[in-house]
Design an enzyme around this catalytic site. Structure first.
Site, mmCIF file in Angstrom:
data_model
loop_
_atom_site.group_PDB
_atom_site.id
_atom_site.type_symbol
_atom_site.label_atom_id
_atom_site.label_comp_id
_atom_site.label_asym_id
_atom_site.label_seq_id
_atom_site.Cartn_x
_atom_site.Cartn_y
_atom_site.Cartn_z
ATOM 1 N N GLY A 13 0.789 -1.222 0.000
ATOM 2 C CA GLY A 13 0.000 0.000 0.000
ATOM 3 C C GLY A 13 0.819 1.269 0.000
ATOM 4 C CE LYS A 44 -2.447 5.142 -0.638
ATOM 5 N NZ LYS A 44 -2.400 3.898 0.141
ATOM 6 C CG ASP A 120 -5.601 5.476 2.078
ATOM 7 O OD1 ASP A 120 -6.405 5.061 1.221
ATOM 8 O OD2 ASP A 120 -4.377 5.224 2.031
ATOM 9 C CG ASP A 121 -2.991 9.146 2.374
ATOM 10 O OD1 ASP A 121 -3.232 9.402 3.564
ATOM 11 O OD2 ASP A 121 -2.097 8.352 2.021
ATOM 12 C CE1 TYR A 165 -3.290 7.073 7.778
ATOM 13 C CE2 TYR A 165 -4.854 7.917 6.162
ATOM 14 C CZ TYR A 165 -3.558 7.827 6.644
ATOM 15 O OH TYR A 165 -2.533 8.475 6.003
ATOM 16 C CG ASP A 231 5.366 5.330 1.498
ATOM 17 O OD1 ASP A 231 5.585 5.539 2.706
ATOM 18 O OD2 ASP A 231 4.223 5.126 1.051
ATOM 19 C CG ASN A 259 2.273 0.075 3.486
ATOM 20 O OD1 ASN A 259 2.501 -0.440 2.415
ATOM 21 N ND2 ASN A 259 2.262 1.391 3.656
#
Length: 735
Positions: A13, A44, A120-121, A165, A231, A259
Site C-alpha cells: 500500500g 498507490k 485514505d489520503d 485512519y 515511502d 505495509n
C-alpha cells in the site's frame, strides 16, 4: 467481521513503483514459509487502483492479476483486491457507482473473493452534488461502501480504510470525531475497518488504545501497520524487527497487515519477524493464555523482538547468495490447475519453542541478547575488504537501518560516540579517553565501509540493487565523520573539506531539498541527547507544529492550565480553556508556525509545545479581539468576562516585541523540563536574532507559581504588571 481468521500478512500500500509479478510470487512463497495468510493488493502508483480507478485492466494486466490470485489460493493466502476511488469519486453519481461495480466485476471474473475500499489520503471536501444528497462526507462513504458490500453478496472480507485512519487525524479527537462515529454507526457490522494506531506511523500500539478505537468504530479494527514503511523518506529504510505490538492485541483485532519498505528485497526481516509474532499469538491462543494485562509475563516474553531478529538474520543470510538477476523478469508463469498443485501446502512454523527460547522468558523484551552484540571494536586497521558477507555484516546492515523511532543498539552507540567526540575535544586537557573512543569510531567506520564492499560481491543482484544506494550513502556519511575527527586532532591539516569555501557536494547532502531543509530550525534539534552521553540518555523529539497537532496541544494546554474553580465549566466545554489561551493564535492566518514546536518523548507522548507570536501588538489589538468575539458566539451561555482581553503597554511591544507561549508538562523530571525549555528557547532566540528582534515576553497567570518559576529559571525577569488584569504576570527576556 464475517470471517473467523485473524488476518496477518502484507499490504502493498505504499507510494512508489509497485512490485513486479515475480516479486509478488516470491512474496507469497515468503508468506507460506513465515506462516502469514493475507496479501492486500493496494499499490498507490498502480494508476488503475487509484488515479484512474474507473479504467478496466488490459488483457495483459488481467492475465497477471488472475495468475496472482490463483497462486495465492494455491499457497493458502487470501488475496484481497483494494480499490481506492476517493480522489475524484462523486458519491451521489449513478455513473460513478456503475463504474465502481464494473471494475469489481472484472476482478470477480478473475475469481477474486476478498475486497477492500480505501478512502485514505484524500480531501474531505465534497462537491456540491454530494452536499445536496448526503449529510456529511462520512455518510457518503458509508452509503457507497454498504451498497458495494451488498452488490458483492456480502463477501467474507470487505475492508474499509477511513479518511481519518489514526488518532492524530481524528478531529477534534478520537472519542469526539463525528466522522468516525458516523463510520462506526453506519457501516455494516461485518465490514472491517483499517486503523494505523495513534499516528500514521505508530511506535507502539497498546491494548488501551485499541479498546478505545473499537468502542468508537463498534468493531475490532484491522491494523494497517506502517512501522517498516519508508515511502515518506527516500533516504530511510526500516529493516528492523516487528515490535511494539503485544501478542495480547490479537483478541482485540481482526488482523495485522504490514505495509513495508518499497524495496521488495529488503522486507525479509520485517516479514519474518511478523510471522514469528503471529506464531507466538497462535501458541498463546492454543494455551488459553490471553490476558488483559499488557505486561503479563506469560504473553509478552514469548515473542521477543531481539530473539526474533536473531532467527530472521540466520535465515536471511543465504538469500544474499541466491543467484538472482537485477532485472526481475515480467514473464507470466503457466499455472498448474491440477488438484495436486492447487492444494494448500502445510504452513511452516517460524517460531520453534526449544530450551533456548524457553529460557528467553526471563529476558527483558527490550534488552539486547548476547548473540546480537557486534564485536566490531576488534576490526583490524588494514582496510581489508575481502571475504564473504557474514552474519555480523548483515546484523550491522539492519542496525544501520533499523526502525523509524530507533536505531539499532550498536549504530546508536556509534552516533553517541561521535556526538561525544564532536563536543569534547580540548587541547588543554588529557585526551586519552578521546583518542580511545575516536579509535573505536574509526574502526567502526572501516567496518561499515567493508560491509559495502562485501555487498558488491553477492550473487543476489536484485537485493544488491535495492540496498546499495542506502548502504553507500550511510558509509560515506560515517566515513566523512571519521575524517572530521582526524581533522580535529591534527591541527586541521588532515583535510580541507571542513574549511569554509568551495565545499565538495558530497560533504553536504540533499541537493535543492537539502538547501530548503537547512533553512528550517530542525537538523540536530530533531533528536535531543543530553550532554551526559555516558549515561542512558533521555531522548526527546522536536518537530514543527502544524494544525494537525491541535487536539494534542489543546489537551496539554488544558492539563497545564487547569484550575479547580473551572472544573464544572470544563465538564461542559472541554476545549474552552485552550480556546481562550491559544485558540486565537492557532486559527490566525498570521501565525508563525516556523517558530512553533512540539516536543514528544520516546513513548511518542506530547510533553511540551511552544507558540511564538512575532507581531504581538497586532495580535492583541486586532486578532485577539476578533477571536474573543467568535468565542462569545461559540459559548453564548458562558460569562463573557471569562474571555478577557490582554493588552500591554507600548514600551513592552517596542522592547519585547515577540510573545512566547510555552506549555510544558511539569510532572516530568525537573532536569528534563529545564533541558527542554532551554533547548526550545535557544532555537527560537537564535532565529529571532537573525530576524532582527532583541526581546520577547510572556503572559502568565499568577495562579500557576510553578510555571512562573520555570520562566524565571529560563532567564526571564518580572516586568511591571498589566493594569487591566490583576491575575496576569508579565515576564520578559532581552537578547
Amino acid at each position: 467481521m464475517k470471517h473467523n481468521d485473524f488476518l496477518c500478512g502484507v499490504i502493498e500500500g505504499y507510494y512508489g513503483r509497485p512490485w513486479s509479478f515475480n516479486q509478488r510470487k516470491t512474496l507469497f512463497e515468503y508468506c507460506l514459509k513465515f506462516g502469514l495468510n493475507t496479501y492486500v493488493y493496494a499499490p498507490k502508483d498502480d494508476a488503475k487502483h487509484r488515479s484512474r480507478w474507473r479504467d478496466l485492466y488490459s488483457h495483459e494486466e488481467s492475465s497477471e492479476l488472475s495468475q496472482l490470485i490463483h497462486i495465492a489460493k494455491r499457497y493458502g493466502i487470501k488475496f484481497v483486491y483494494a480499490l481506492s476511488p476517493g480522489l475524484d469519486l462523486i458519491y451521489s453519481s449513478d455513473k460513478d457507482l456503475k463504474a465502481l461495480k464494473r471494475k469489481l466485476d472484472q476482478l470477480s471474473s478473475f475469481r477474486c473473493e476478498y475486497w477492500a475500499l480505501l478512502f485514505d489520503d484524500i480531501e474531505s471536501e465534497m462537491c456540491q452534488q454530494d452536499k445536496d444528497r448526503f449529510l456529511s462526507f462520512a455518510h457518503a462513504q458509508v452509503t457507497v461502501t454498504n451498497e458495494i458490500y451488498d452488490y458483492l453478496n456480502k463477501p467474507n472480507i470487505l475492508l474499509f480504510c477511513p479518511t481519518q485512519y489514526c488518532s492524530q487525524m481524528a478531529k477534534p479527537s478520537l472519542e469526539r470525531s463525528s466522522y468516525l462515529q458516523t463510520i462506526g454507526n453506519g457501516l455494516h457490522p461485518d465490514i472491517d475497518i483499517f486503523w494505523t494506531g495513534s499516528k500514521v506511523i505508530s511506535r507502539r500500539i497498546s491494548i488501551s488504545h485499541i479498546l478505545s478505537v473499537n468502542t468508537v468504530l463498534q468493531r475490532r479494527v484491522t491494523i494497517w501497520d506502517n512501522l517498516n514503511a519508508n515511502d515518506y523518506d527516500q533516504r530511510r529504510l526500516c529493516l528492523g524487527p516487528f515490535s511494539g505490538r503485544s501478542s495480547n492485541l490479537s483478541s482485540r483485532l481482526s488482523g495485522m497487515l504490514s505495509n513495508p519498505n518499497c524495496e521488495f528485497e529488503l522486507n525479509f526481516i520485517p516479514l519474518h519477524t511478523l510471522g514469528q509474532w503471529y506464531q507466538s499469538l497462535r501458541i498463546n491462543e492454543s494455551q488459553d493464555q490471553i490476558d488483559d494485562d499488557e505486561d503479563s509475563l506469560q504473553i509478552t516474553q514469548i515473542y521477543l523482538p531481539n530473539k526474533a531478529l536473531d532467527q530472521a538474520l540466520i535465515e536471511w543470510l543465504p538469500e544474499f547468495q541466491k543467484v538472482k538477476s537485477a532485472y526481475d523478469s515480467q514473464k507470466l508463469v503457466k499455472i498448474d490447475n491440477s488438484p495436486q498443485a492447487m492444494s494448500p501446502k502445510p504452513t511452516v512454523s517460524s517460531l520453534i519453542i526449544d530450551e533456548d527460547s524457553q529460557d528467553s522468558i526471563c529476558e527483558s523484551q527490550t534488552s539486547t541478547t548476547s548473540s546480537s552484540k557486534m564485536h566490531i571494536m576488534e576490526c583490524d586497521g588494514n582496510g581489508n575488504t575481502g571475504g564473504d558477507l557474514t552474519l555480523e555484516d548483515i546484523r550491522l546492515l539492519v542496525e544501520l537501518f533499523y526502525l523509524p523511532y530507533e536505531h539499532g543498539p550498536n549504530a546508536q552507540q556509534m552516533f553517541i560516540d561521535f556526538y561525544w567526540l564532536r563536543f569534547n575535544y580540548s587541547r588543554n586537557e588529557k585526551l586519552n579517553e578521546w583518542h580511545c573512543r575516536a579509535s573505536s569510531f574509526h574502526n567502526n567506520a572501516k567496518h561499515v565501509g567493508r560491509l559495502v564492499q562485501r555487498l558488491t560481491t553477492i550473487h543476489n543482484r536484485s537485493l544488491l540493487y535495492d540496498i546499495y544506494n542506502y548502504a553507500s550513502d550511510i558509509s560515506s556519511t560515517i566515513s566523512l565523520c571519521s575524517r572530521y575527527l582526524h581533522w580535529m586532532d591534527i591541527d586541521h591539516k588532515h583535510s580541507t573539506v571542513f574549511l569554509s569555501g568551495d565545499i565538495e557536494p558530497a560533504s553536504k547532502r540533499g541537493g535543492l531539498a537539502g538547501e530548503f531543509l537547512s533553512i528550517l530550525p530542525m537538523g540536530d534539534f530533531q533528536s535531543i541527547i543530553k550532554p551526559d552521553v555516558n549515561t542512558s540518555p533521555s531522548v526527546f523529539f522536536i518537530q514543527q507544529l502544524s494544525s494537525a497537532d491541535q487536539a494534542v496541544i489543546y489537551a496539554l494546554c488544558t492539563q497545564v492550565s487547569y484550575r479547580d474553580e473551572i472544573h464544572d465549566l470544563l465538564d461542559q466545554h472541554s476545549e474552552i480553556l485552550a480556546d481562550k489561551l491559544i485558540g486565537g493564535y492557532l486559527s490566525s492566518s498570521s501565525n508563525n508556525f516556523d517558530l512553533c514546536f512540539s516536543v514528544n518523548n520516546i513513548e511518542d507522548e506530547l510533553c511540551a509545545f511552544v507558540l511564538t507570536i512575532i507581531e504581538s501588538e497586532k495580535y492583541d489589538k486586532i486578532i485577539q479581539a476578533t477571536w474573543i468575539t467568535q468565542l462569545h458566539q461559540k459559548y453564548p451561555n458562558v460569562d463573557q468576562n471569562f474571555f478577557e482581553v490582554n493588552e500591554c503597554h507600548q514600551w513592552i511591544y517596542d522592547r519585547y516585541a515577540v510573545r512566547i507561549q510555552l506549555f510544558i508538562d511539569l510532572t516530568i523530571k525537573t532536569a528534563n523540563a529545564y533541558f527542554i525549555g532551554n533547548k526550545l528557547m535557544n532555537m527560537i532566540i537564535n532565529n529571532l536574532i537573525k530576524r532582527g528582534f532583541h526581546g520577547c515576553h510572556a503572559l502568565l497567570d499568577e495562579r500557576y507559581p510553578l510555571l512562573h518559576q520555570f520562566y524565571l529559571r529560563l532567564g526571564f525577569v518580572d516586568l511591571p504588571n498589566i493594569e487591566q488584569n490583576d491575575h496576569i504576570i508579565l515576564v520578559g527576556k532581552q537578547f
